[in-house]
Design a protein around this motif. Structure first.
Motif, mmCIF file in Angstrom:
data_model
loop_
_atom_site.group_PDB
_atom_site.id
_atom_site.type_symbol
_atom_site.label_atom_id
_atom_site.label_comp_id
_atom_site.label_asym_id
_atom_site.label_seq_id
_atom_site.Cartn_x
_atom_site.Cartn_y
_atom_site.Cartn_z
ATOM 1 N N VAL A 177 -30.374 25.738 -3.029
ATOM 2 C CA VAL A 177 -31.481 26.626 -2.893
ATOM 3 C C VAL A 177 -30.800 28.202 -2.978
ATOM 4 N N ALA A 178 -29.661 28.348 -2.556
ATOM 5 C CA ALA A 178 -28.869 29.579 -2.244
ATOM 6 C C ALA A 178 -28.645 30.167 -3.760
ATOM 7 N N GLN A 179 -28.542 28.845 -4.846
ATOM 8 C CA GLN A 179 -28.439 29.421 -6.133
ATOM 9 C C GLN A 179 -29.563 30.321 -6.702
ATOM 10 N N HIS A 180 -30.826 29.928 -6.147
ATOM 11 C CA HIS A 180 -31.965 30.586 -6.913
ATOM 12 C C HIS A 180 -32.774 31.467 -6.036
ATOM 13 N N SER A 181 -32.273 31.815 -4.869
ATOM 14 C CA SER A 181 -32.985 32.784 -3.883
ATOM 15 C C SER A 181 -32.261 33.495 -3.292
ATOM 16 N N ARG A 182 -32.323 34.725 -3.563
ATOM 17 C CA ARG A 182 -31.247 35.838 -2.928
ATOM 18 C C ARG A 182 -31.623 35.882 -1.215
ATOM 19 N N SER A 183 -33.028 35.802 -0.948
ATOM 20 C CA SER A 183 -33.118 35.803 0.458
ATOM 21 C C SER A 183 -32.681 34.710 1.214
ATOM 22 N N PHE A 184 -32.582 33.775 0.631
ATOM 23 C CA PHE A 184 -32.093 32.412 1.481
ATOM 24 C C PHE A 184 -30.517 32.760 1.669
ATOM 25 N N ARG A 185 -29.881 33.236 0.557
ATOM 26 C CA ARG A 185 -28.555 33.712 0.680
ATOM 27 C C ARG A 185 -28.099 34.459 1.836
ATOM 28 N N ARG A 186 -28.995 35.456 2.059
ATOM 29 C CA ARG A 186 -28.955 36.254 3.086
ATOM 30 C C ARG A 186 -29.086 35.581 4.294
ATOM 31 N N PHE A 187 -30.283 34.650 4.531
ATOM 32 C CA PHE A 187 -29.996 33.699 5.630
ATOM 33 C C PHE A 187 -28.630 32.964 5.923
ATOM 34 N N LEU A 188 -28.022 32.561 4.818
ATOM 35 C CA LEU A 188 -26.918 31.747 4.961
ATOM 36 C C LEU A 188 -25.678 32.674 5.348
ATOM 37 N N ARG A 189 -25.813 34.093 4.946
ATOM 38 C CA ARG A 189 -24.917 34.873 5.536
ATOM 39 C C ARG A 189 -25.102 35.075 6.946
ATOM 40 N N VAL A 190 -26.165 35.468 7.486
ATOM 41 C CA VAL A 190 -26.599 35.785 8.904
ATOM 42 C C VAL A 190 -25.980 34.654 9.720
ATOM 43 N N ILE A 191 -26.195 33.233 9.241
ATOM 44 C CA ILE A 191 -25.919 32.120 10.320
ATOM 45 C C ILE A 191 -24.368 32.056 10.005
ATOM 46 N N GLY A 192 -23.626 32.616 9.000
ATOM 47 C CA GLY A 192 -22.069 32.310 9.040
ATOM 48 C C GLY A 192 -21.590 31.577 7.992
ATOM 49 N N ASN A 193 -22.629 31.161 6.890
ATOM 50 C CA ASN A 193 -22.073 30.046 5.988
ATOM 51 C C ASN A 193 -20.602 30.685 5.222
ATOM 52 N N PRO A 194 -19.707 29.894 5.002
ATOM 53 C CA PRO A 194 -18.614 30.504 4.631
ATOM 54 C C PRO A 194 -18.577 30.979 3.027
ATOM 55 N N ASP A 195 -19.545 30.466 2.375
ATOM 56 C CA ASP A 195 -19.653 30.524 1.139
ATOM 57 C C ASP A 195 -20.292 31.896 0.658
ATOM 58 N N TYR A 196 -21.076 32.463 1.967
ATOM 59 C CA TYR A 196 -21.755 33.926 1.632
ATOM 60 C C TYR A 196 -21.506 34.830 2.795
ATOM 61 N N GLN A 197 -20.086 34.728 3.580
ATOM 62 C CA GLN A 197 -19.706 35.541 4.520
ATOM 63 C C GLN A 197 -19.525 36.958 4.250
ATOM 64 N N HIS A 198 -19.388 37.169 2.917
ATOM 65 C CA HIS A 198 -18.926 38.374 2.572
ATOM 66 C C HIS A 198 -20.103 39.240 1.847
ATOM 67 N N GLN A 199 -20.917 38.403 1.010
ATOM 68 C CA GLN A 199 -21.781 38.933 0.249
ATOM 69 C C GLN A 199 -23.237 37.949 0.058
ATOM 70 N N SER A 200 -24.383 38.533 -0.229
ATOM 71 C CA SER A 200 -25.374 37.645 -0.576
ATOM 72 C C SER A 200 -26.061 37.920 -1.333
ATOM 73 N N ARG A 201 -25.681 38.982 -2.190
ATOM 74 C CA ARG A 201 -26.463 39.391 -3.379
ATOM 75 C C ARG A 201 -26.531 38.396 -4.697
ATOM 76 N N SER A 202 -25.237 37.749 -4.913
ATOM 77 C CA SER A 202 -25.050 36.924 -5.892
ATOM 78 C C SER A 202 -24.838 35.717 -5.612
ATOM 79 N N PRO A 203 -25.396 34.447 -6.279
ATOM 80 C CA PRO A 203 -24.912 33.155 -5.835
ATOM 81 C C PRO A 203 -23.422 32.746 -6.158
ATOM 82 N N VAL A 204 -22.869 32.156 -5.484
ATOM 83 C CA VAL A 204 -21.183 31.711 -5.832
ATOM 84 C C VAL A 204 -21.226 30.251 -6.573
#
Length: 204
Positions: A177-204
């Motif tokens: 989901v995070a590969q294709h939704s920036r707003s979902f990446r923001r959600f992952l960053r907020v909950i502390g997902n290690p893949d998105y702890q530093h940024q959520s602008r771009s998919p990893v």
């Protein structure tokens, strides 16, 4: 480790996120039962914050450290402005608890359609065409009229906002989901997902 509670807005989102939460990767403890609040994106920020009072109170009694409020952007013109104004309203009304607002761009259906494999896993319910895949990938789910696309993909009857979110999220991979939704990446960053702890602008 922080304890996190999640507030959602739609009736179908409570059972849906109960399916998704156990699959989220985070160093924090996310309560498995999200709570619904009657969040209305067209209301004023103060009204939106006030409508979450019961859910906020419940999570405070459960001694959570952070409450994540998920709300649709709908037709608000700017996700960043909408989020900033809501964040200020929640902070003002609930200064005793940390609250993070995450705006779904533009609604939960955009998160549902972001993982086309979750639709493929329901071949009797959804027909995933090459055109649908091209619409979503790469990283375009937030810009779509997702509900219309889900209606077109649905077999036998149109997409059901009550039942289909739970079925789709039960098959979803959050990192897909995070590969294709920036707003979902923001959600992952907020909950502390290690893949998105530093940024959520771009998919990893």
């Amino acid at each position: 480790m922080a304890r996190i509670g999640i507030v959602v807005e739609g009736n179908g989102e409570v059972p849906a996120f109960k399916q998704l939460i156990p699959k989220l990767t985070s160093p924090n403890g996310i309560l498995g039962q999200p709570l619904r609040a009657d969040l209305q994106p067209k209301a004023t920020p103060a009204q939106v914050a006030a409508s979450a009072k019961a859910a906020i109170g419940y999570f405070c009694r459960r001694n959570v450290d952070l409450i994540v409020v998920l709300i649709d952007l709908e037709d608000n013109p700017s996700a960043s402005t909408f989020s900033k104004n809501l964040q200020a309203a929640f902070t003002k009304l609930y200064p005793h608890i940390a609250v993070e607002v995450v705006v779904k761009n533009s609604c939960v259906e955009n998160w549902l359609i972001a993982d086309v494999d979750a639709l493929r896993k329901q071949p009797k319910r959804f027909a995933v065409t090459p055109a649908l895949v091209r619409s979503v990938c790469p990283d375009k789910a937030d810009s779509l009229d997702a509900q219309t696309l889900l209606n077109k993909a649905a077999l036998k009857f149109e997409y059901d906002k009550g039942a289909d979110p739970q079925k789709i999220m039960s098959h979803q991979n959050p990192l897909e989901v995070a590969q294709h939704s920036r707003s979902f990446r923001r959600f992952l960053r907020v909950i502390g997902n290690p893949d998105y702890q530093h940024q959520s602008r771009s998919p990893v």
